[in-house]
Design a protein around this motif. Structure first.
Motif, mmCIF file in Angstrom:
data_model
loop_
_atom_site.group_PDB
_atom_site.id
_atom_site.type_symbol
_atom_site.label_atom_id
_atom_site.label_comp_id
_atom_site.label_asym_id
_atom_site.label_seq_id
_atom_site.Cartn_x
_atom_site.Cartn_y
_atom_site.Cartn_z
ATOM 1 N N LYS A 653 0.853 -1.191 0.000
ATOM 2 C CA LYS A 653 0.000 0.000 0.000
ATOM 3 C C LYS A 653 0.886 1.237 0.000
ATOM 4 O O LYS A 653 1.861 1.321 0.754
ATOM 5 N N ALA A 654 0.543 2.224 -0.857
ATOM 6 C CA ALA A 654 1.365 3.429 -0.967
ATOM 7 C C ALA A 654 0.526 4.702 -0.904
ATOM 8 O O ALA A 654 0.977 5.768 -1.322
ATOM 9 N N SER A 655 -0.709 4.601 -0.402
ATOM 10 C CA SER A 655 -1.547 5.799 -0.205
ATOM 11 C C SER A 655 -2.465 5.542 0.984
ATOM 12 O O SER A 655 -2.658 4.394 1.415
ATOM 13 N N LEU A 656 -3.055 6.627 1.532
ATOM 14 C CA LEU A 656 -3.914 6.507 2.708
ATOM 15 C C LEU A 656 -5.115 5.629 2.423
ATOM 16 O O LEU A 656 -5.452 4.741 3.211
ATOM 17 N N GLU A 657 -5.787 5.842 1.293
ATOM 18 C CA GLU A 657 -6.975 5.063 0.988
ATOM 19 C C GLU A 657 -6.628 3.606 0.744
ATOM 20 O O GLU A 657 -7.406 2.708 1.094
ATOM 21 N N ALA A 658 -5.427 3.374 0.140
ATOM 22 C CA ALA A 658 -5.004 1.983 -0.052
ATOM 23 C C ALA A 658 -4.804 1.299 1.288
ATOM 24 O O ALA A 658 -5.136 0.121 1.477
ATOM 25 N N GLY A 659 -4.314 2.077 2.262
ATOM 26 C CA GLY A 659 -4.153 1.525 3.603
ATOM 27 C C GLY A 659 -5.490 1.222 4.247
ATOM 28 O O GLY A 659 -5.648 0.217 4.945
ATOM 29 N N ASN A 660 -6.468 2.094 3.995
ATOM 30 C CA ASN A 660 -7.797 1.866 4.564
ATOM 31 C C ASN A 660 -8.470 0.647 3.951
ATOM 32 O O ASN A 660 -9.175 -0.097 4.630
ATOM 33 N N SER A 661 -8.243 0.451 2.644
ATOM 34 C CA SER A 661 -8.878 -0.683 1.976
ATOM 35 C C SER A 661 -8.224 -1.998 2.387
ATOM 36 O O SER A 661 -8.904 -3.020 2.552
ATOM 37 N N GLY A 686 -7.848 9.305 -8.239
ATOM 38 C CA GLY A 686 -6.437 9.018 -7.999
ATOM 39 C C GLY A 686 -6.095 8.788 -6.553
ATOM 40 O O GLY A 686 -4.975 9.090 -6.116
ATOM 41 N N ASN A 687 -7.047 8.266 -5.809
ATOM 42 C CA ASN A 687 -6.828 8.103 -4.374
ATOM 43 C C ASN A 687 -6.204 6.765 -3.977
ATOM 44 O O ASN A 687 -5.923 6.529 -2.810
ATOM 45 N N MET A 688 -5.967 5.867 -4.961
ATOM 46 C CA MET A 688 -5.384 4.549 -4.678
ATOM 47 C C MET A 688 -3.997 4.444 -5.338
ATOM 48 O O MET A 688 -3.860 4.657 -6.553
ATOM 49 N N THR A 689 -2.975 4.139 -4.537
ATOM 50 C CA THR A 689 -1.613 3.938 -5.064
ATOM 51 C C THR A 689 -1.042 2.640 -4.492
ATOM 52 O O THR A 689 -1.063 2.426 -3.264
ATOM 53 N N LEU A 690 -0.557 1.782 -5.396
ATOM 54 C CA LEU A 690 0.055 0.508 -5.013
ATOM 55 C C LEU A 690 1.457 0.419 -5.626
ATOM 56 O O LEU A 690 1.663 0.780 -6.784
ATOM 57 N N LYS A 691 2.419 -0.038 -4.843
ATOM 58 C CA LYS A 691 3.757 -0.338 -5.354
ATOM 59 C C LYS A 691 3.907 -1.849 -5.498
ATOM 60 O O LYS A 691 3.465 -2.600 -4.621
#
Length: 696
Positions: A653-661, A686-691
């Protein structure tokens, strides 16, 4: 008086009487009686027995001793005991007298024929040159195995199958010139295992180690004796510069282990001739030559060939390997785990002569220290010459040969590794230099780098982006060949070029591809036979290879390549134009399907060439994926761009929303990584970022 049967032990040297203290205490096991004491006992024993024989009355005269008066019985018994005790003492004295301090001392000792003598040293006691000897009357004196004594007899070394250099007077003290004594010692090769141990041998002239040949009349057929070992011993050559320091010749099934030439020696080399089925292991030498200075051998050399030799676990430190096959052949020479530390010369290996160099192999060797090229080839050689490199360490900045001119050698390279310094440190790496110095079967130091030197010079050699409706303009037109296209899975592009031969004919696949640099080139096809019989031939620069189509299975893919030879060298700018011919055509048309065409620098055929963008092969990939949540999705695909399903992959997870999901789990196939969420990502832009990272 009756005569006596036994001869008196005549001993005329009166010697010297031992002191009373010795007479009282007697001999102990560690005593070594002086010669004069031994002479005294031998002389007195002789005199006493002589007196008895002269004055005693024989038993046959006096009759049964039991019938004598008591006084006479005691006299006879006393005489008998004295004789017995004196004889035993004499034997003990003789045994003790045969242990001596040194061989030098043994020479002046008045030994008797058949006597056994043990020495505790060669020059002095404790110098490791001692041995056990038997006194003989014959033998060729060499001051080691046969030693001349001052009294005219000789001492022959008794050994258990091993003879040591110090038993020949070799001092190994780092000061004395040991050349002559080492050469005498080496003349025993094949008669026993020879060992040079513990020290530095100074030499000023060549050492000659002659072995046993299979046809020798004196060959004892004991292969275990054909061994020379240097154990913690070094030869320091101080003779004329650039000369042979040790020559091996006339060897068949020998083992030379531990040979070390001091790096403080004058420049010199190890040479050999007439050596078969022999191994050199654990060596450290400055230079190795074959047939370089055979004139130092004074005997007639029946055969200068060298065959089936193994060199293992060694250093050639400073200089290189020079092989000369003039007037003979040198075949099956194998180097295993040898470091060619050729930092004082320009080449690692030099070949001279035009005769056979068959099967010269280098396995797990370091050949990276040359400054001009790995190999130097003096002149064109026979077509049977071959070099094989397997799992070797090379330098990507150093070519195999000058101008890639192999001059008739066939070369095979397998699983070798190059230091990739050339590509990592040069600001500008031109394509022609890339092709010239990087080689097939040789890989860079980075684990995921593409195999080098797979550059196809053919336009559309992988048949990619070719218009199926147009004739291939890069193939010369001929009315007797019909060209067409079809789809298929055996090519990178999915295009198959179909050629229908209606007659015996020759065509040229490319009219003019300029050679980027001086060197050999190879052309080839990957193809299938659909129908027909005849001889299919490919040619490049006068090198031709034929394929009898009657031996080819219909529908089976095969290779037809010119297998370019080193004697066929193109200069930079010359036209590369491979030909394709059909000869001896049978009834009916000959139809072939071509999946790949290549012209590559070097001597080997290469397929599935990866330098076309669509054909690149990546072993690992990584990236960052940004997307918008919609409040409903439960999974997301991430294209990984690899050529197969990765075996290792990771998504974080690389964003806040990705962490929440949250990420529940990830799966992979040949195209995507698929991420499954604990909760659907919230709606947003653009609120989801994954590495992510994936590796095959």
């Amino acid at each position: 008086m009756m005569p006596y049967n036994e001869k008196l032990p005549e001993w005329l040297n009166p010697g010297q009487e031992p002191p009373n203290t010795i007479k009282s205490s007697g001999w102990t096991p560690q005593d070594l009686p002086p010669a004069e004491w031994m002479n005294y006992h031998q002389h007195r024993t002789f005199k006493a027995l002589d007196e008895l024989q002269k004055n005693a009355i024989h038993q046959e005269i006096i009759g049964d001793i039991s019938e004598l008066p008591t006084e006479d019985k005691q006299i006879v018994s006393a005489i008998t005991k004295i004789h017995s005790d004196t004889d035993m003492m004499s034997k003990q004295l003789i045994l003790k007298a045969t242990e001596m301090d040194s061989l030098i001392g043994m020479k002046s000792y008045d030994a008797q024929l058949g006597e056994i003598i043990t020495t505790n040293g060669y020059y002095v006691s404790g110098d490791k040159g001692g041995g056990k000897y038997k006194i003989v009357s014959t033998g060729l004196v060499d001051d080691g195995y046969i030693v001349q004594l001052n009294n005219g007899l000789k001492a022959q070394l008794i050994h258990d199958g091993t003879i040591y250099a110090r038993q020949y007077g070799v001092k190994l003290d780092g000061v004395t010139d040991d050349t002559n004594r080492l050469n005498s010692f080496f003349e025993m090769f094949g008669e026993a295992k020879l060992v040079v141990n513990d020290g530095i041998a100074i030499t000023s002239k060549p050492l000659i180690v002659k072995g046993k040949w299979r046809g020798d009349s004196q060959n004892n057929n004991n292969n275990s004796f054909r061994k020379l070992t240097f154990n913690n011993a070094t030869i320091r050559y101080l003779g004329p510069i650039d000369k042979c320091c040790i020559m091996f010749w006339h060897h068949y099934v020998s083992l030379i282990e531990g040979l070390a030439i001091s790096r403080f020696s004058n420049k010199c080399y190890v040479d050999m001739t007439m050596v078969w089925h022999t191994e050199f292991k654990n060596f450290d030498i400055p230079m190795l030559c074959m047939n370089r200075e055979t004139s130092i051998i004074t005997e007639k050399i029946a055969d200068r060939s060298i065959q089936t030799i193994k060199f293992s676990r060694g250093y050639i430190a400073g200089y290189n390997l020079k092989i000369n096959s003039t007037g003979t052949w040198i075949n099956s020479i194998h180097f295993y785990d040898v470091n060619f530390f050729s930092n004082k010369t320009t080449y690692c290996v030099e070949f001279y002569g035009t005769s056979s160099f068959q099967n010269i192999t280098f396995n797990k060797c370091d050949l990276s220290y040359a400054t001009k090229s790995i190999f130097y080839i003096n002149q064109d050689v026979a077509n049977s010459c071959s070099i094989k490199l397997d799992s070797c360490y090379l330098d990507s900045d150093i070519p195999y040969t000058l101008d890639n001119n192999w001059k008739g050698f066939k070369v095979t390279v397998k699983d070798s590794i190059e230091a990739a310094g050339g590509s990592n440190t040069i600001d500008v790496l031109y394509i022609k230099d890339y092709m010239k110095y990087y080689r097939m079967g040789v890989y860079g130091t980075n684990a995921d780098s593409i195999p080098t030197m797979n550059m196809n010079l053919c336009k559309n050699g992988d048949l990619f982006c070719t218009n199926p409706l147009a004739s291939p303009g890069w193939i010369s037109n001929n009315a007797n060949i019909i060209w067409s296209w079809k789809k298929g899975d055996s090519s990178l592009s999915g295009n198959i070029l179909v050629a229908t031969f209606r007659e015996n004919v020759t065509t040229y696949l490319y009219s003019a591809i300029p050679a980027p640099f001086n060197g050999p080139y190879t052309a080839g096809l990957r193809l299938k036979l659909v129908s027909g019989t005849g001889q299919l031939q490919i040619g490049l620069g006068g090198i031709y290879r034929n394929m009898d189509l009657s031996k080819v299975l219909i529908g089976e893919e095969f290779v037809l390549t010119s297998a370019g030879q080193g004697s066929n060298i193109y200069t930079a700018g010359a036209n590369l134009s491979p030909s394709l011919s059909l000869m001896n055509k049978g009834t009916g048309n000959v139809v072939i399907e071509i999946s790949e065409i290549f012209i590559v620098p070097g001597l080997q055929a290469r397929f599935m060439l990866p330098l076309h963008p669509k054909a690149q092969v990546f072993r690992c990939n990584n990236g960052t994926l940004n997307f918008s949540g919609d409040g409903m999705m439960t999974s997301k695909n991430i294209p990984h761009g690899l050529y197969a399903t990765p075996s290792h992959y990771h998504v974080e997870k690389a964003s806040l929303e990705a962490g929440n999901s949250g990420i529940k789990y990830v799966i992979a196939d040949s195209t995507n990584l698929t991420v499954y969420f604990n909760n659907p990502p919230a709606t947003g832009t653009g609120n989801m970022t994954l590495k992510w990272k994936a590796e095959i």
